[in-house]
Design a protein around this motif. Sequence first.
Motif: not given
Length: 299
Positions: A42, A95, A100, A123, A127
């Motif tokens: 990320y 985010l 995040a 995203d 999650w």
Amino acid sequence: MQYIRKDSSRKRLPPISILIGKPRLTTVLVIGAVAVTFLILYLTRSSSNASLLCYDSSDVPFTEADALIAAEFEKTPSPLVAILHYVTSPVTPQLSLAEARGPFDILLSLAPCNFLIFGSGHDSLMWDSFNPHGTTLFLEEDPKWLRSILRRFPVLDVRIMRYGTRLSDADALLSSYKEDCWGANVTVRLKGNEGCKLALNNMPEEVYSKDWDIILIDGPRGYEASLPGRMAVIYSAAVMARGRKKPGVTHVFVHDVDRKVERTYAKEFLCLKYKVSEVGRLWHFVIPPAINFDDHGFC
């Protein structure tokens, strides 16, 4: 209320145990290692692809790689497949990495848990994949965007949500809610409460029947006067958190607090005394249940 969801009859397999079949401790360690790998990925991609952070599904073509990864995730919904998606996708989650990290760490510490997310986006797969055996439910107000998300990842549980508010009504709703939602002889509730415009009374039954451990507010859209705004979501999240029945607290994250409505409503209903962190445009609240909720109010 109409909604679209994944096939609930298919029993979801535990992501990591599919691969290693070891006890819970080993599973936790492997998930932690995968999480670190994910965050590194990320970090390295978020800055280079910042211009591709978008909400319009027409900007993101559905590629052959998307189809292959979606099929693989449907068979094995694991964090490893989620990483594969973000390696091959030209987009990154909405985010920032710093934003995040807060909900990400809470999710890893509580999973499996009940995770309710207002809004869906790039995203969503992240999650869902890091909450094995838990419930991760997305409420999305844009049918076009919902179809785009489910086309990529039909394993996600995403429901259509209709809102009766407009961002242009934010000030009026804030000044009138005490009479409409909190007046004499008014029981604070969401389901079936048509007198309070801030009460989300049309959510799926599952939302009302569960205690949510984490609530992430990143929708609905609220950047133009004609859009729903997040007033009712923030109010309803506060009601759910304060009405929690099982032991523990509710972690509520509100994104886009650089905007007046999100910031004002978060202060009014989620309460600054419960705010534990602020990173970028994300506020984190830890809210305890209230024994006599109707008598004591929010803050």
